[in-house]
Design an enzyme around this catalytic site. Structure first.
Site, PDB file in Angstrom:
ATOM      1  N   CYS A  47      33.496  37.422  64.729  1.00  0.00           N
ATOM      2  CA  CYS A  47      32.354  36.952  65.397  1.00  0.00           C
ATOM      3  C   CYS A  47      31.136  37.413  64.665  1.00  0.00           C
ATOM      4  CB  CYS A  47      32.454  37.538  66.906  1.00  0.00           C
ATOM      5  SG  CYS A  47      30.912  37.578  67.669  1.00  0.00           S
ATOM      6  N   TYR A  91      36.192  26.705  53.573  1.00  0.00           N
ATOM      7  CA  TYR A  91      37.489  27.612  53.841  1.00  0.00           C
ATOM      8  C   TYR A  91      38.458  27.052  54.648  1.00  0.00           C
ATOM      9  CZ  TYR A  91      34.516  31.162  51.843  1.00  0.00           C
ATOM     10  OH  TYR A  91      33.928  31.933  50.894  1.00  0.00           O
ATOM     11  N   GLU A 127      44.410  36.261  28.782  1.00  0.00           N
ATOM     12  CA  GLU A 127      43.349  36.611  27.687  1.00  0.00           C
ATOM     13  C   GLU A 127      42.291  37.661  28.098  1.00  0.00           C
ATOM     14  OE1 GLU A 127      41.586  32.848  28.937  1.00  0.00           O
ATOM     15  OE2 GLU A 127      40.343  33.615  30.358  1.00  0.00           O
ATOM     16  N   ASN A 173      47.172  40.154  31.423  1.00  0.00           N
ATOM     17  CA  ASN A 173      46.295  38.807  31.540  1.00  0.00           C
ATOM     18  C   ASN A 173      46.630  37.891  30.538  1.00  0.00           C
ATOM     19  OD1 ASN A 173      44.342  38.343  33.764  1.00  0.00           O
ATOM     20  ND2 ASN A 173      43.082  37.749  32.226  1.00  0.00           N
ATOM     21  N   ARG A 180      40.600  25.880  51.942  1.00  0.00           N
ATOM     22  CA  ARG A 180      41.298  26.847  51.261  1.00  0.00           C
ATOM     23  C   ARG A 180      42.301  27.441  51.890  1.00  0.00           C
ATOM     24  NH1 ARG A 180      37.691  31.403  48.679  1.00  0.00           N
ATOM     25  NH2 ARG A 180      39.895  31.794  47.944  1.00  0.00           N
ATOM     26  N   HIS A 211      38.556  41.780  49.627  1.00  0.00           N
ATOM     27  CA  HIS A 211      37.437  40.775  49.959  1.00  0.00           C
ATOM     28  C   HIS A 211      38.037  40.024  51.263  1.00  0.00           C
ATOM     29  CE1 HIS A 211      36.360  40.400  45.359  1.00  0.00           C
ATOM     30  NE2 HIS A 211      35.936  41.468  45.859  1.00  0.00           N
ATOM     31  N   GLY A 222      45.649  39.641  36.318  1.00  0.00           N
ATOM     32  CA  GLY A 222      45.133  38.264  36.710  1.00  0.00           C
ATOM     33  C   GLY A 222      43.718  38.375  37.132  1.00  0.00           C
ATOM     34  N   THR A 223      42.870  39.219  36.708  1.00  0.00           N
ATOM     35  CA  THR A 223      41.433  39.144  37.099  1.00  0.00           C
ATOM     36  C   THR A 223      40.564  39.225  35.861  1.00  0.00           C
ATOM     37  OG1 THR A 223      39.875  40.488  38.275  1.00  0.00           O
ATOM     38  CG2 THR A 223      41.595  41.629  37.480  1.00  0.00           C
ATOM     39  N   SER A 224      39.526  38.552  36.142  1.00  0.00           N
ATOM     40  CA  SER A 224      38.496  38.168  35.066  1.00  0.00           C
ATOM     41  C   SER A 224      37.881  39.610  34.797  1.00  0.00           C
ATOM     42  CB  SER A 224      37.690  37.231  35.021  1.00  0.00           C
ATOM     43  OG  SER A 224      36.738  37.307  36.432  1.00  0.00           O
TER      44      SER A 224
HETATM   45  P1  OAD Z   1      38.638  34.646  38.179  1.00  0.00           P
HETATM   46  O1  OAD Z   1      38.836  33.286  38.204  1.00  0.00           O
HETATM   47  O2  OAD Z   1      37.375  35.244  37.835  1.00  0.00           O
HETATM   48  O3  OAD Z   1      39.710  35.298  36.916  1.00  0.00           O
HETATM   49  C1  OAD Z   1      40.957  34.934  36.999  1.00  0.00           C
HETATM   50  C2  OAD Z   1      41.669  35.387  35.993  1.00  0.00           C
HETATM   51  O4  OAD Z   1      43.197  35.015  36.032  1.00  0.00           O
HETATM   52  C3  OAD Z   1      41.167  35.049  34.565  1.00  0.00           C
HETATM   53  O5  OAD Z   1      41.065  36.164  33.664  1.00  0.00           O
HETATM   54  C4  OAD Z   1      42.422  34.447  33.927  1.00  0.00           C
HETATM   55  O6  OAD Z   1      42.503  34.367  32.600  1.00  0.00           O
HETATM   56  C5  OAD Z   1      43.701  34.982  34.619  1.00  0.00           C
HETATM   57  N1  OAD Z   1      44.828  34.041  34.944  1.00  0.00           N
HETATM   58  C6  OAD Z   1      44.681  32.681  34.854  1.00  0.00           C
HETATM   59  N2  OAD Z   1      45.973  32.248  34.913  1.00  0.00           N
HETATM   60  C7  OAD Z   1      46.877  33.232  35.012  1.00  0.00           C
HETATM   61  C8  OAD Z   1      48.120  33.521  35.313  1.00  0.00           C
HETATM   62  N3  OAD Z   1      49.294  32.332  35.271  1.00  0.00           N
HETATM   63  N4  OAD Z   1      48.728  34.788  35.133  1.00  0.00           N
HETATM   64  C9  OAD Z   1      47.788  35.806  35.147  1.00  0.00           C
HETATM   65  N5  OAD Z   1      46.592  35.542  35.087  1.00  0.00           N
HETATM   66  C10 OAD Z   1      46.073  34.377  35.033  1.00  0.00           C
HETATM   67  O7  OAD Z   1      39.199  35.516  39.515  1.00  0.00           O
HETATM   68  P2  OAD Z   1      39.005  37.166  39.858  1.00  0.00           P
HETATM   69  O8  OAD Z   1      38.848  37.890  38.843  1.00  0.00           O
HETATM   70  O9  OAD Z   1      40.254  37.453  40.799  1.00  0.00           O
HETATM   71  O10 OAD Z   1      35.349  36.981  45.121  1.00  0.00           O
HETATM   72  O11 OAD Z   1      37.899  36.855  40.682  1.00  0.00           O
HETATM   73  C11 OAD Z   1      37.147  37.959  41.279  1.00  0.00           C
HETATM   74  C12 OAD Z   1      36.402  37.571  42.568  1.00  0.00           C
HETATM   75  O12 OAD Z   1      35.433  36.792  42.463  1.00  0.00           O
HETATM   76  C13 OAD Z   1      37.263  36.657  43.696  1.00  0.00           C
HETATM   77  O13 OAD Z   1      37.803  37.689  44.605  1.00  0.00           O
HETATM   78  C14 OAD Z   1      35.985  36.172  44.465  1.00  0.00           C
HETATM   79  C15 OAD Z   1      35.310  35.675  43.059  1.00  0.00           C
HETATM   80  O14 OAD Z   1      33.899  35.531  43.284  1.00  0.00           O
HETATM   81  C16 OAD Z   1      34.929  36.586  46.244  1.00  0.00           C
HETATM   82  O15 OAD Z   1      35.066  35.298  46.876  1.00  0.00           O
HETATM   83  C17 OAD Z   1      34.192  37.787  47.297  1.00  0.00           C
END
Ligand code: OAD
Length: 278
Positions: free
Chosen positions: A132, A55, A249, A247, A58, A124, A221-223
């Site tokens: 703490c 962290y 994909e 997204n 990060r 998150h 932008g989330t999977s």
């Molecule tokens: P992911 O890494 O699972 O997914 C990222 C998504 O962003 C994918 O679907 C990519 O296709 C897409 N992507 C990549 N480049 C992009 C761009 N330039 N523009 C738009 N989209 C793009 O990330 P999250 O879905 O955010 O949780 O993951 C969810 C959670 O899983 C996170 O918050 C984290 C992780 O474990 C914790 O740490 C609690």
């Protein structure tokens, strides 16, 4: 005014073009680190040094990244929409604080439905805070406690605020033991203010309420793989919202969306808000 109640959900993809790695793409954070080791309470109990090294890195990366055109477009569009009478909620799974740093004179955080406010939920947690482990006190904390080589880095450690809202309440000095930060309240370990696997995300109930009542839900932008955010589209659809996925994909929950916009966030998000939201 087309939409009166708008919920936007973002994930790591929105920050990809700010130079921050996603989790599951090639070279993603979870390719190089075990989730159990760095994103669970068990991992922290077994090896707090490893967790704080992860962290710290990060925090440095997020600290030097800047919000991109997609972050700005969301802020500006939701601010305009809320000024015109819509209720707006921005939910992010990201902990990088790039949405928060987009705040400008037009953006005021509030509760969903407050006039002229954007409600905001960092589901998150945040890289800018630590808790703490004993009492749960939350401190504003941007320190990086370990350097790139994994060595304890105490030179630049700054004090912690217990409340970012009221910095005049004072700065608490942070002590370290073996490089690990100790809570100013009781000298127990501090942990990153991040929701780890097996823990309850922040604001889920408020998000659920807003999702059931919204008329536009936009996921960016989330999977679509991590619960509960992966289910938000279903809550919004049950409430009869238009559901839009932006997204490059199809995400894992793609079949639940009515509209798909394939593209990178910095292009697709400003275009979407310009064309559809107003
Ligand atoms: P992911 O890494 O699972 O997914 C990222 C998504 O962003 C994918 O679907 C990519 O296709 C897409 N992507 C990549 N480049 C992009 C761009 N330039 N523009 C738009 N989209 C793009 O990330 P999250 O879905 O955010 O949780 O993951 C969810 C959670 O899983 C996170 O918050 C984290 C992780 O474990 C914790 O740490 C609690």
């Amino acid at each position: 005014m087309k939409y009166k109640k708008i919920v936007v959900l973002t994930g790591a993809g929105i920050s990809a073009e700010s130079g921050l790695n996603t989790f599951r793409d090639m070279n993603g954070l979870w390719n190089n680190h075990s989730i159990e080791d760095v994103a669970s309470l068990k991992g922290f109990s077994q090896n707090p040094h490893l967790v704080w090294k992860f962290y710290s890195m990060r925090r440095r990366e997020a600290g030097s990244a800047i919000p991109n055109a997609a972050h700005h477009a969301i802020t500006a569009s939701l601010a305009t929409l809320s000024d015109r009478g819509s209720s707006c909620l921005l939910i992010t799974q990201n902990v990088d604080t790039l949405h928060e740093r987009c705040q400008n004179k037009n953006m005021r955080f509030g509760n969903f439905g407050d006039p002229k406010c954007i409600a905001f939920c960092a589901l998150h947690g945040s890289l800018n805070a630590s808790d703490c482990v004993k009492f749960g006190a939350v401190f504003t904390d941007r320190n990086s406690y370990f350097d790139d080589d994994g060595n304890a880095d105490v030179k630049n450690i700054e004090g912690l605020f217990q409340s970012e809202k009221y910095p005049e309440l004072g700065i608490n000095l942070v002590a370290t033991s073996d490089g690990l930060p100790l809570s100013p309240c009781c000298n127990s370990l501090l942990r990153p203010h991040i929701v780890w696997f097996g823990e309850t995300p922040f604001g889920v109930r408020e998000c659920g309420r807003a999702l059931y009542g919204c008329d536009l839900f936009v996921s960016i932008g989330t999977s679509g793989t991590v619960y509960p955010a992966s289910n938000f589209v279903s809550y919004a659809r049950d409430g009869r919202a238009l559901t839009v996925c932006i997204n490059p994909e199809p995400p894992a929950n793609a079949s639940h969306f009515q509209m798909h916009i394939h593209g990178k966030a910095t292009e697709a998000v400003p275009n979407f808000f310009e064309k559809f939201a107003f």
